[in-house]
Design a protein around this motif. Structure first.
Motif, PDB file in Angstrom:
ATOM      1  N   SER A   1       0.816  -1.215   0.000  1.00  0.00           N
ATOM      2  CA  SER A   1       0.000   0.000   0.000  1.00  0.00           C
ATOM      3  C   SER A   1       0.849   1.264   0.000  1.00  0.00           C
ATOM      4  O   SER A   1       0.319   2.377  -0.094  1.00  0.00           O
TER       5      SER A   1
ATOM      6  N   TYR B   1       4.058   3.883  -1.395  1.00  0.00           N
ATOM      7  CA  TYR B   1       4.398   4.504  -2.673  1.00  0.00           C
ATOM      8  C   TYR B   1       5.288   3.594  -3.529  1.00  0.00           C
ATOM      9  O   TYR B   1       4.944   3.255  -4.665  1.00  0.00           O
TER      10      TYR B   1
ATOM     11  N   GLY C   1       3.606   0.029  -4.249  1.00  0.00           N
ATOM     12  CA  GLY C   1       2.612   0.018  -5.315  1.00  0.00           C
ATOM     13  C   GLY C   1       3.244  -0.036  -6.689  1.00  0.00           C
ATOM     14  O   GLY C   1       2.831  -0.822  -7.564  1.00  0.00           O
TER      15      GLY C   1
ATOM     16  N   ARG D   1      -7.092  -2.158   2.942  1.00  0.00           N
ATOM     17  CA  ARG D   1      -6.327  -1.411   1.945  1.00  0.00           C
ATOM     18  C   ARG D   1      -6.278  -2.115   0.588  1.00  0.00           C
ATOM     19  O   ARG D   1      -5.782  -1.550  -0.389  1.00  0.00           O
TER      20      ARG D   1
ATOM     21  N   SER E   1      -7.919  -0.212  -2.517  1.00  0.00           N
ATOM     22  CA  SER E   1      -7.212   0.957  -3.047  1.00  0.00           C
ATOM     23  C   SER E   1      -5.955   0.548  -3.800  1.00  0.00           C
ATOM     24  O   SER E   1      -5.593   1.164  -4.813  1.00  0.00           O
ATOM     25  N   VAL E   2      -5.276  -0.498  -3.328  1.00  0.00           N
ATOM     26  CA  VAL E   2      -4.080  -0.972  -4.030  1.00  0.00           C
ATOM     27  C   VAL E   2      -4.471  -1.556  -5.383  1.00  0.00           C
ATOM     28  O   VAL E   2      -3.823  -1.290  -6.408  1.00  0.00           O
TER      29      VAL E   2
ATOM     30  N   ALA F   1      -5.235   1.229  -7.804  1.00  0.00           N
ATOM     31  CA  ALA F   1      -4.023   1.916  -8.249  1.00  0.00           C
ATOM     32  C   ALA F   1      -3.287   1.098  -9.296  1.00  0.00           C
ATOM     33  O   ALA F   1      -2.833   1.630 -10.316  1.00  0.00           O
TER      34      ALA F   1
ATOM     35  N   SER G   1      -5.014   1.168 -12.597  1.00  0.00           N
ATOM     36  CA  SER G   1      -4.905   2.468 -13.272  1.00  0.00           C
ATOM     37  C   SER G   1      -3.653   2.566 -14.137  1.00  0.00           C
ATOM     38  O   SER G   1      -3.563   3.450 -14.998  1.00  0.00           O
TER      39      SER G   1
ATOM     40  N   MET H   1       0.190   7.334  -8.149  1.00  0.00           N
ATOM     41  CA  MET H   1      -0.941   6.607  -8.743  1.00  0.00           C
ATOM     42  C   MET H   1      -2.039   6.321  -7.726  1.00  0.00           C
ATOM     43  O   MET H   1      -2.967   5.591  -8.001  1.00  0.00           O
ATOM     44  N   LYS H   2      -1.899   6.914  -6.518  1.00  0.00           N
ATOM     45  CA  LYS H   2      -2.912   6.709  -5.486  1.00  0.00           C
ATOM     46  C   LYS H   2      -3.239   8.031  -4.823  1.00  0.00           C
ATOM     47  O   LYS H   2      -2.557   9.034  -4.998  1.00  0.00           O
ATOM     48  N   ARG H   3      -4.277   8.018  -4.028  1.00  0.00           N
ATOM     49  CA  ARG H   3      -4.678   9.237  -3.319  1.00  0.00           C
ATOM     50  C   ARG H   3      -3.742   9.557  -2.162  1.00  0.00           C
ATOM     51  O   ARG H   3      -3.624  10.720  -1.771  1.00  0.00           O
ATOM     52  N   SER H   4      -3.089   8.549  -1.623  1.00  0.00           N
ATOM     53  CA  SER H   4      -2.138   8.804  -0.542  1.00  0.00           C
ATOM     54  C   SER H   4      -0.758   9.016  -1.151  1.00  0.00           C
ATOM     55  O   SER H   4      -0.408   8.397  -2.157  1.00  0.00           O
TER      56      SER H   4
END
Length: 371
Positions: free
Chosen positions: A36, A38, A41, A63, A66-67, A70, A73, A218-221
């Protein structure tokens, strides 16, 4: 174009910046710790594009969604990663996580920038790494690649910075001004090497020592390093301190990990991973000169050193930077270049791609997402 001929490779893999073409899948299961995060991912994406089966650990199964989003995407088709729950602070879950894996890429670790004074970074870094290695050796994993940091290869004194550090250099953990983060990364990596030397098993170890990790999100975090660019764009940095960073693009870092995982000659090696050094003022100028109105809030004002030192007395972010004032350590990455044919992007590309992806994703406070 890179041509790779490895004992583990069953295809000719062509890599052109941002384009991966696989003609046939590889064999092998890879565990990526900290999926999860940076780097974790992007590591998952890089491995899946190279045809590996990927398993990843998360501390909370919540999590997973969301992973997956990402990873999807980034145009990864077919089966995505599988997930298991494991935490660096506990033994539970690690045996199951490594079971049946050929390789382990250990990315997960506490960062340390901006953490409250007294936060334990050493325990999770060292003990967590040993948990992963112990499970990997017990399971007969072929190779473990551990993500360390250039902070574990710092020259002992500022006057020694004229000579580039390489894999033979270790940070003096008792040295003046050595941060808790540098101390934790150094001791964790040393513990990893000592463990492997004493294990007498078939599992080999390679460590990668990256600088400040930039590149697209590539993620919101977002990570602490990427957050520096976001804060500059948002006008949250009122003045630029006299500090700088050795920067590496996350995409190049992933490639280096994978090559180090596969290459027989990488066993037992420490690879330093950095492109160029940029002062924070250079980063701010890059943003202003290339992003137009999107960088209107990026300051050009400079922060006097004594102000940073005073601020460090009560602010964690400033305290982390004090030991970096005016220092420009040099690092020799020739080993990665000669042994693994690794040639990273310029730091300016990593910074600007990072900024543009933050803007596109709407991750800059006060800015609307780009259409």
């Amino acid at each position: 174009m890179w041509r790779r001929n490895s004992a583990h490779t069953i295809e000719v893999h062509l890599f052109i910046r941002g384009l991966d073409v696989n003609t046939e899948a590889k064999e092998g299961v890879v565990l990526v710790t900290g999926g999860s995060g940076y780097v974790g991912g992007w590591m998952i994406v890089g491995l899946l594009k190279r045809g590996f089966k990927v398993r990843t650990t998360v501390r909370d199964i919540a999590r997973e969604a969301s992973v997956r989003a990402a990873v999807t995407s980034q145009g990864v088709s077919g089966d995505g990663p599988t997930f298991c729950v494991a935490d660096l602070s506990a033994d539970k879950g690690w045996a199951d996580a490594v079971s049946g894996c050929d390789f382990v890429v250990h990315v997960a670790s506490p960062m340390g920038e901006g953490e409250p004074k007294g936060t334990d970074l050493l325990g999770p870094a060292r003990d967590g790494t040993l948990r992963v290695l112990s499970a990997a050796v017990e399971a007969g994993v072929k190779r473990v690649v551990v993500t360390s940091s250039l902070a574990a290869a710092l020259p002992a004194r500022p006057g020694e910075e004229a000579v580039a550090s390489d894999g033979a250099v270790w940070t003096d953990v008792n040295g003046k001004g050595v941060s808790d983060y540098a101390r934790s990364k150094t001791l964790a990596e040393r513990a990893a090497w000592e463990f492997i030397q004493q294990s007498n098993g078939a599992t080999t170890l390679t460590t990668i020592l990256p600088g400040m990790i930039m590149g697209p999100v590539m993620k919101r975090s977002i990570s602490g390093s990427v957050g520096v660019v976001a804060r500059l764009l948002a006008g949250k940095v009122p003045a630029i301190p006299n500090v700088g960073f050795n920067i590496v693009d996350v995409r190049d870092l992933v490639e280096l990990h994978i090559e180090a995982m596969l290459a027989p000659q990488a066993a037992g090696q420490r690879f330093l991973a950095s492109s160029d050094f940029l002062w924070l003022g250079d980063i701010a100028r890059l943003l202003r000169e290339n992003l137009g109105d999107h960088a209107a809030k990026v300051t050009s004002r400079r922060l006097p050193d004594f102000i940073l030192r005073i601020t460090a007395l009560f602010q964690a972010d400033a305290r982390f930077m004090v030991s970096m004032i005016g220092r420009r350590p040099r690092f020799n990455t020739a080993l990665a270049s000669t042994l693994l044919d690794w040639h990273p992007r310029p730091a300016s590309v990593a910074v600007l791609d990072c900024a543009r992806s933050l803007l596109k994703a709407g991750l800059v406070p006060g800015s609307a997402p780009e259409s």
